[in-house]
Design a protein around this motif. Structure first.
Motif, PDB file in Angstrom:
ATOM      1  N   GLY A 181     -26.787   9.230 -10.334  1.00  9.38           N
ATOM      2  CA  GLY A 181     -26.015  10.400  -9.923  1.00  9.38           C
ATOM      3  C   GLY A 181     -26.922  11.493  -9.391  1.00  9.38           C
ATOM      4  O   GLY A 181     -28.148  11.313  -9.279  1.00  9.38           O
ATOM      5  N   GLU A 182     -26.317  12.615  -9.060  1.00  8.03           N
ATOM      6  CA  GLU A 182     -27.083  13.745  -8.526  1.00  8.03           C
ATOM      7  C   GLU A 182     -27.481  14.691  -9.648  1.00  8.03           C
ATOM      8  O   GLU A 182     -26.740  14.904 -10.616  1.00  8.03           O
ATOM      9  N   HIS A 183     -28.667  15.283  -9.498  1.00  6.34           N
ATOM     10  CA  HIS A 183     -29.164  16.230 -10.483  1.00  6.34           C
ATOM     11  C   HIS A 183     -29.573  17.509  -9.738  1.00  6.34           C
ATOM     12  O   HIS A 183     -30.190  17.449  -8.670  1.00  6.34           O
ATOM     13  N   THR A 184     -29.248  18.635 -10.311  1.00 12.74           N
ATOM     14  CA  THR A 184     -29.466  19.911  -9.611  1.00 12.74           C
ATOM     15  C   THR A 184     -30.939  20.191  -9.367  1.00 12.74           C
ATOM     16  O   THR A 184     -31.315  20.797  -8.356  1.00 12.74           O
ATOM     17  N   GLU A 185     -31.821  19.730 -10.279  1.00 10.73           N
ATOM     18  CA  GLU A 185     -33.250  19.986 -10.131  1.00 10.73           C
ATOM     19  C   GLU A 185     -34.005  18.783  -9.557  1.00 10.73           C
ATOM     20  O   GLU A 185     -34.874  18.937  -8.706  1.00 10.73           O
ATOM     21  N   TRP A 186     -33.672  17.587  -9.998  1.00 18.14           N
ATOM     22  CA  TRP A 186     -34.432  16.411  -9.613  1.00 18.14           C
ATOM     23  C   TRP A 186     -33.928  15.779  -8.322  1.00 18.14           C
ATOM     24  O   TRP A 186     -34.647  15.034  -7.671  1.00 18.14           O
ATOM     25  N   GLY A 187     -32.697  16.042  -8.003  1.00 21.66           N
ATOM     26  CA  GLY A 187     -32.090  15.391  -6.847  1.00 21.66           C
ATOM     27  C   GLY A 187     -31.326  14.148  -7.252  1.00 21.66           C
ATOM     28  O   GLY A 187     -30.145  13.989  -6.937  1.00 21.66           O
ATOM     29  N   THR A 188     -31.991  13.223  -7.974  1.00 24.47           N
ATOM     30  CA  THR A 188     -31.357  11.986  -8.424  1.00 24.47           C
ATOM     31  C   THR A 188     -31.631  11.798  -9.908  1.00 24.47           C
ATOM     32  O   THR A 188     -32.712  12.114 -10.401  1.00 24.47           O
ATOM     33  N   LYS A 189     -30.628  11.288 -10.617  1.00 25.73           N
ATOM     34  CA  LYS A 189     -30.795  11.005 -12.044  1.00 25.73           C
ATOM     35  C   LYS A 189     -30.333   9.584 -12.333  1.00 25.73           C
ATOM     36  O   LYS A 189     -29.485   9.024 -11.633  1.00 25.73           O
ATOM     37  N   CYS A 190     -30.930   8.967 -13.344  1.00 31.64           N
ATOM     38  CA  CYS A 190     -30.548   7.635 -13.806  1.00 31.64           C
ATOM     39  C   CYS A 190     -30.156   7.725 -15.264  1.00 31.64           C
ATOM     40  O   CYS A 190     -30.752   8.488 -16.034  1.00 31.64           O
ATOM     41  N   PHE A 191     -29.161   6.932 -15.686  1.00 33.58           N
ATOM     42  CA  PHE A 191     -28.733   7.012 -17.081  1.00 33.58           C
ATOM     43  C   PHE A 191     -27.887   5.799 -17.450  1.00 33.58           C
ATOM     44  O   PHE A 191     -27.295   5.141 -16.590  1.00 33.58           O
ATOM     45  N   LEU A 192     -27.899   5.507 -18.748  1.00 34.22           N
ATOM     46  CA  LEU A 192     -26.977   4.510 -19.288  1.00 34.22           C
ATOM     47  C   LEU A 192     -25.700   5.199 -19.760  1.00 34.22           C
ATOM     48  O   LEU A 192     -24.609   4.641 -19.641  1.00 34.22           O
ATOM     49  N   SER A 193     -25.872   6.374 -20.329  1.00 34.15           N
ATOM     50  CA  SER A 193     -24.739   7.235 -20.685  1.00 34.15           C
ATOM     51  C   SER A 193     -25.179   8.671 -20.457  1.00 34.15           C
ATOM     52  O   SER A 193     -26.372   8.972 -20.407  1.00 34.15           O
ATOM     53  N   GLU A 194     -24.230   9.547 -20.345  1.00 36.87           N
ATOM     54  CA  GLU A 194     -24.525  10.949 -20.030  1.00 36.87           C
ATOM     55  C   GLU A 194     -25.266  11.654 -21.157  1.00 36.87           C
ATOM     56  O   GLU A 194     -25.747  12.774 -20.988  1.00 36.87           O
ATOM     57  N   SER A 195     -25.373  10.977 -22.341  1.00 33.18           N
ATOM     58  CA  SER A 195     -26.052  11.608 -23.470  1.00 33.18           C
ATOM     59  C   SER A 195     -27.542  11.823 -23.200  1.00 33.18           C
ATOM     60  O   SER A 195     -28.162  12.691 -23.799  1.00 33.18           O
ATOM     61  N   ARG A 196     -28.125  11.004 -22.280  1.00 32.32           N
ATOM     62  CA  ARG A 196     -29.526  11.197 -21.918  1.00 32.32           C
ATOM     63  C   ARG A 196     -29.738  10.717 -20.489  1.00 32.32           C
ATOM     64  O   ARG A 196     -29.344   9.603 -20.150  1.00 32.32           O
ATOM     65  N   VAL A 197     -30.364  11.555 -19.698  1.00 29.92           N
ATOM     66  CA  VAL A 197     -30.592  11.213 -18.294  1.00 29.92           C
ATOM     67  C   VAL A 197     -32.087  11.201 -18.010  1.00 29.92           C
ATOM     68  O   VAL A 197     -32.880  11.830 -18.714  1.00 29.92           O
ATOM     69  N   PHE A 198     -32.456  10.472 -16.933  1.00 28.54           N
ATOM     70  CA  PHE A 198     -33.857  10.283 -16.588  1.00 28.54           C
ATOM     71  C   PHE A 198     -34.041  10.433 -15.082  1.00 28.54           C
ATOM     72  O   PHE A 198     -33.102  10.310 -14.299  1.00 28.54           O
ATOM     73  N   ARG A 199     -35.285  10.676 -14.680  1.00 32.99           N
ATOM     74  CA  ARG A 199     -35.565  10.884 -13.255  1.00 32.99           C
ATOM     75  C   ARG A 199     -35.731   9.564 -12.492  1.00 32.99           C
ATOM     76  O   ARG A 199     -35.716   9.558 -11.268  1.00 32.99           O
ATOM     77  N   SER A 200     -35.919   8.439 -13.209  1.00 35.59           N
ATOM     78  CA  SER A 200     -36.079   7.152 -12.542  1.00 35.59           C
ATOM     79  C   SER A 200     -35.755   6.044 -13.516  1.00 35.59           C
ATOM     80  O   SER A 200     -35.712   6.241 -14.736  1.00 35.59           O
ATOM     81  N   THR A 201     -35.568   4.840 -12.973  1.00 33.98           N
ATOM     82  CA  THR A 201     -35.339   3.662 -13.813  1.00 33.98           C
ATOM     83  C   THR A 201     -36.576   3.363 -14.654  1.00 33.98           C
ATOM     84  O   THR A 201     -36.465   2.943 -15.807  1.00 33.98           O
ATOM     85  N   VAL A 202     -37.748   3.578 -14.098  1.00 38.02           N
ATOM     86  CA  VAL A 202     -38.985   3.329 -14.830  1.00 38.02           C
ATOM     87  C   VAL A 202     -39.058   4.218 -16.064  1.00 38.02           C
ATOM     88  O   VAL A 202     -39.427   3.766 -17.152  1.00 38.02           O
ATOM     89  N   GLU A 203     -38.682   5.478 -15.909  1.00 34.83           N
ATOM     90  CA  GLU A 203     -38.691   6.398 -17.051  1.00 34.83           C
ATOM     91  C   GLU A 203     -37.665   5.978 -18.084  1.00 34.83           C
ATOM     92  O   GLU A 203     -37.920   6.042 -19.298  1.00 34.83           O
ATOM     93  N   LEU A 204     -36.513   5.522 -17.633  1.00 35.85           N
ATOM     94  CA  LEU A 204     -35.447   5.069 -18.546  1.00 35.85           C
ATOM     95  C   LEU A 204     -35.936   3.904 -19.391  1.00 35.85           C
ATOM     96  O   LEU A 204     -35.759   3.896 -20.622  1.00 35.85           O
ATOM     97  N   VAL A 205     -36.552   2.907 -18.750  1.00 37.34           N
ATOM     98  CA  VAL A 205     -37.026   1.734 -19.484  1.00 37.34           C
ATOM     99  C   VAL A 205     -38.130   2.134 -20.460  1.00 37.34           C
ATOM    100  O   VAL A 205     -38.174   1.661 -21.600  1.00 37.34           O
ATOM    101  N   SER A 206     -39.022   3.007 -20.034  1.00 44.62           N
ATOM    102  CA  SER A 206     -40.097   3.456 -20.909  1.00 44.62           C
ATOM    103  C   SER A 206     -39.552   4.141 -22.163  1.00 44.62           C
ATOM    104  O   SER A 206     -40.045   3.915 -23.268  1.00 44.62           O
ATOM    105  N   TRP A 207     -38.528   4.965 -21.985  1.00 43.42           N
ATOM    106  CA  TRP A 207     -37.940   5.685 -23.126  1.00 43.42           C
ATOM    107  C   TRP A 207     -37.353   4.715 -24.146  1.00 43.42           C
ATOM    108  O   TRP A 207     -37.643   4.776 -25.338  1.00 43.42           O
ATOM    109  N   TYR A 208     -36.543   3.747 -23.660  1.00 40.61           N
ATOM    110  CA  TYR A 208     -35.866   2.848 -24.588  1.00 40.61           C
ATOM    111  C   TYR A 208     -36.784   1.737 -25.109  1.00 40.61           C
ATOM    112  O   TYR A 208     -36.379   0.944 -25.955  1.00 40.61           O
ATOM    113  N   SER A 209     -38.027   1.698 -24.630  1.00 44.85           N
ATOM    114  CA  SER A 209     -39.019   0.828 -25.246  1.00 44.85           C
ATOM    115  C   SER A 209     -39.487   1.405 -26.570  1.00 44.85           C
ATOM    116  O   SER A 209     -40.053   0.677 -27.400  1.00 44.85           O
TER     117      SER A 209
END
Length: 815
Positions: free
Chosen positions: A706-734
């Motif tokens: 989706g769109e993010h006001t500061e980052w431009g693009t956001k990635c997420f599995l649920s709106e409870s936590r969003v990330f700037r990229s898929t790589v960051e998302l995978v790193s977090w849930y590791s």
């Protein structure tokens, strides 16, 4: 006036049939050197082709007959037939094939060549013939030519052949079949020296600043690989695509799998570069290991290269339009000929193990990359030897096919058998044979001995033979009867016997010389030892020579079984593959066999694992269902660059894969294995999904964007936590549980899909309970290897039933 043989050698050099630095031009050269150079008939056929290419069809010439008498005589007869047909030479001026091959009358051989040198076609080449005057050779010189048969030995010829004419077809095995000539080496060096016109490649490589000797070798590897990729692209861009005068079927023969090699090496270069520059978690050695199997395709390329270049020469000489177009393409591509460019892939693949050997020598044993470089060197040496054997076998199969075609009255019991099914040719020549079954006289026969069969034939005319009898090698034993001279014919005074093991039959065979007799005894014993290897008597296995349809490895030493047919042995009871020398070393056969000896125990599973850093934190006694140590969330300002890192660089990304494929692929992997795949809809990518193996099944989670006001693009599995990229998302849930996005999924991402290798246990391994860092398993169970860094010590790190531990690598095999 110089001796006649020297004048003959000088004439061959002046015609450029022999190079100016050939052995026969050396100060200590002898007449034997010229005889050796002419003996296989190849040089004679090239001589006629040089004088007038229309007089001989070079496609009929076997360019590498090595020590196969059948092929040498066939080449000589081809030469003599062309002399009669195109040069109208009289029968009295001709030599017989045996006069050259057996050295029985080298004076007549020189006489024939002298007459040829004085024919109008030969003198039209601008070179005078020999001898320069009408004087005949002196009596002493003539006597040397007549007695040459007594001055030479087969061992001397073999030494000359392997040193000056290249590798061989059967018999001796050199470490490198492709002993490239100086011209090919110069071409390779020119093309692979770093002069790339690709500015991007120049910038990427020139940013590397070597500090140690090993750094310079790594940079050389990168530079030469970059240029090799450009050579492959040059062949596609300047030759394969634009040439229209060559038919597609001929293009497939000439260019073979150049396109496939280009694609493979494009990826190989990219991964090596990323490993060196730190853009990838892989190391240089690991990239080589990953590409080992793909490099095996070079076996086919190198084996077919002589046929490719020969066809190219024929087409160019036959069709002027093809010659003009190829010449035009060569000018556009640079200074190199197309035939020269085609040799570069062969040169390149055989250089890798040399580069890695130099790199290994400059890498300290405590260096973090030492073991991976060592494994890569051993792997590329294995590939080099594999390619050498494929080339040898390709020529061996051509030889066997030619022999089968030449034999009439073929009468083998199994009509479905071909001659190649009897193994490799070990020796062939004329022998005098006496059967003990009757009182018939001894008869001259032409004999071929293969690994499984000894064929007795009668030479009929030219290169044709009539089949008389076939003896299974394993049914006979060979006996030297040198103390008895059973033949009254002085020409066949050296005998040996073949005796049936049950004393049902016996044959006495006579050779011309004692050396020839010993060669025959040696060849038959070699064939017998291949068919019934002595190693089997110290083994519980039942090994038989076996042809493997695809590249396979020995289950003892794990090196490739090399060649195209009968590459090794297959146990008829346990179906395990092996080299002959490994038969007695392989563990006992059968379901209750003893496993291999265990290597020394590793000190701890906490050893560093650079390629699996997240795994190194796990204790061997830690259940994967237990809570992992807590970790702070990644800090975007000071942590890794999760935004600019490409998703393709990570071992958890698998590219295009639908849900069903993911379910099938993941079902045998351990709990905690995950991958990110490109979601497909109607064949098109529509985003990404995260797939995770759980205790029950494989869960699939859509990665929303989706769109993010500061980052431009956001990635997420649920709106409870969003990330700037898929790589960051995978790193977090590791490091953090997925339950914050899915309440019923209290798990973390543990094992990246492409970091695991599945193996099957061949034996039980039940360590002592005090050995908490060991992983117990039973024969037949499937385990996932997560780290092979302890390979040289004999241990791998694996996971089974949610537990991690060391396993002995020789107790498992690849699934």
């Amino acid at each position: 006036m110089s001796e006649l043989w020297k004048q003959c050698g000088d004439w061959l050099v002046r015609l450029s049939v022999l190079p100016a630095n050939h052995r026969i031009t050396w100060p200590d050269a002898t007449v034997q050197d010229l005889a050796y150079a002419l003996r296989d008939g190849v040089l004679l056929c090239h001589l006629l082709h040089t004088i007038d290419c229309s007089t001989i069809d070079m496609r009929l010439v076997n360019q590498r007959p090595a020590l196969a008498q059948f092929l040498c005589l066939k080449n000589i007869r081809l030469f003599l037939a062309a002399l009669t047909k195109s040069f109208e030479m009289s029968e009295t001026d001709m030599f017989q094939p045996s006069m050259l091959y057996d050295y029985s009358d080298f004076a007549q051989v020189l006489h024939t060549l002298s007459r040829l040198s004085q024919t109008p076609r030969a003198t039209a080449k601008g070179q005078h013939g020999f001898p320069m005057n009408k004087n005949s050779p002196s009596q002493d010189e003539e006597q040397i030519y007549r007695a040459l048969e007594d001055l030479v030995t087969e061992d001397q010829y073999a030494d000359f052949y392997y040193k000056h004419l290249g590798g061989g077809n059967f018999g001796r095995r050199s470490s490198n079949y492709f002993a490239g000539n100086d011209k090919e080496e110069d071409i390779y060096e020119d093309l692979c020296s770093f002069n790339s016109q690709n500015k991007q490649l120049q910038n990427e490589i020139h940013t590397l600043q070597p500090k140690e000797k090993r750094d310079f070798i790594v940079k050389e590897l990168l530079e030469t690989e970059a240029n090799y990729v450009e050579v492959l692209n040059m062949l596609r861009k300047h030759f394969i695509r634009p040439i229209a005068t060559i038919k597609d079927q001929d293009k497939k023969v000439i260019f073979m799998n150049i396109k496939e090699l280009g694609e493979s090496h494009g990826g190989f270069y990219k991964e090596i570069l990323e490993a060196v520059t730190g853009k990838s978690r892989k190391r240089v050695g690991e990239v080589f290991l990953e590409y080992k199997e793909r490099f095996l395709k070079y076996g086919e390329y190198c084996a077919q290269l002589p046929k490719a270049t020969q066809l190219l020469d024929i087409l160019i000489n036959k069709d002027e339009s093809i010659k003009e177009e190829v010449t035009k393409c060569e000018k556009e591509a640079g200074k190199f000929k197309l035939g020269d460019l085609l040799t570069v892939p062969m040169q390149r693949i055989l250089k890798y193990h040399m580069l890695l050997q130099r790199l290994l020598q400059q890498t300290a044993s405590m260096h973090e990359e030492f073991h991976s470089i060592q494994q890569a060197y051993e792997a590329m040496l294995d590939v080099s030897e594999f390619i050498n054997e494929v080339k040898r076998d390709s020529e061996q199969l051509d030889l066997i096919k030619a022999i089968q075609v030449s034999i009439t009255d073929w009468n083998i019991q199994d009509i479905n058998m071909e001659l190649k099914d009897y193994g490799r040719l070990r020796k062939d020549s004329e022998l005098k044979i006496q059967s003990h079954d009757n009182t018939s006289k001894t008869k001259i026969r032409y004999v071929f001995v293969f690994d499984k069969m000894l064929l007795i034939c009668k030479q009929t005319r030219g290169d044709h033979y009539s089949f008389k009898e076939g003896l299974k090698v394993q049914d006979y034993k060979v006996q030297d009867v040198s103390s008895r001279r059973l033949s009254r014919d002085a020409r066949w005074a050296y005998s040996f016997m073949l005796v049936h093991k049950e004393d049902l039959h016996a044959y006495t065979l006579f050779a011309r010389t004692e050396e020839e007799k010993n060669k025959w005894i040696e060849a038959i014993k070699e064939a017998l030892n291949n068919e019934v290897p002595s190693q089997r008597f110290n083994s519980t296995h039942d090994p038989l020579m076996h042809t493997f349809d695809k590249p396979s490895s020995c289950q003892y030493c794990h090196k490739l079984l090399k060649g195209l047919f009968y590459q090794g042995y297959l146990c008829q009871k346990c179906q395990r593959s092996m080299h002959k020398e490994c038969i007695s070393l392989l563990s006992k056969c059968g379901p209750n066999s003893l496993p291999p000896s265990l290597p020394p125990r590793p000190p701890s599973i906490m050893l560093p694992s650079p390629t699996h850093s997240s795994l190194a934190r796990l204790s061997s006694t830690l259940s994967l269902t237990e809570e992992m140590p807590s970790s702070l969330p990644p800090t975007l300002s000071t942590g890794p660059d999760y935004v600019n890192t490409r998703i393709e660089e990570h071992s958890w990304f698998v590219g295009d894969m639908d849900r069903d494929q993911a379910n099938t692929s993941m079902q045998v992997y351990p709990v905690g294995t995950y991958l990110v795949r490109a979601r497909l809809q109607a064949g098109e990518r529509v985003g990404y999904a995260l797939s995770l193996r759980t205790v029950e099944d494989t869960k699939h989670m859509k990665i929303n964007v989706g769109e993010h006001t500061e980052w431009g693009t956001k990635c997420f599995l649920s709106e409870s936590r969003v990330f700037r990229s898929t790589v960051e998302l995978v790193s977090w849930y590791s490091h953090h549980s997925l339950k914050e996005s899915f309440s019923g999924l209290d798990m973390t991402l543990k094992f990246a899909y492409r970091d695991l290798s599945l193996v099957k246990a061949c034996y039980d391994f039940i360590p002592d309970q005090t050995e908490s860092n060991m992983l117990a398993f039973r024969s037949g169970e499937v385990l996932a290897v997560i780290d092979t860094m302890g390979d040289t010590g004999g241990w791998w790190k694996a996971v089974k039933d949610n537990r991690i531990g060391y396993i002995p690598k020789d107790f498992v095999s690849a699934c």
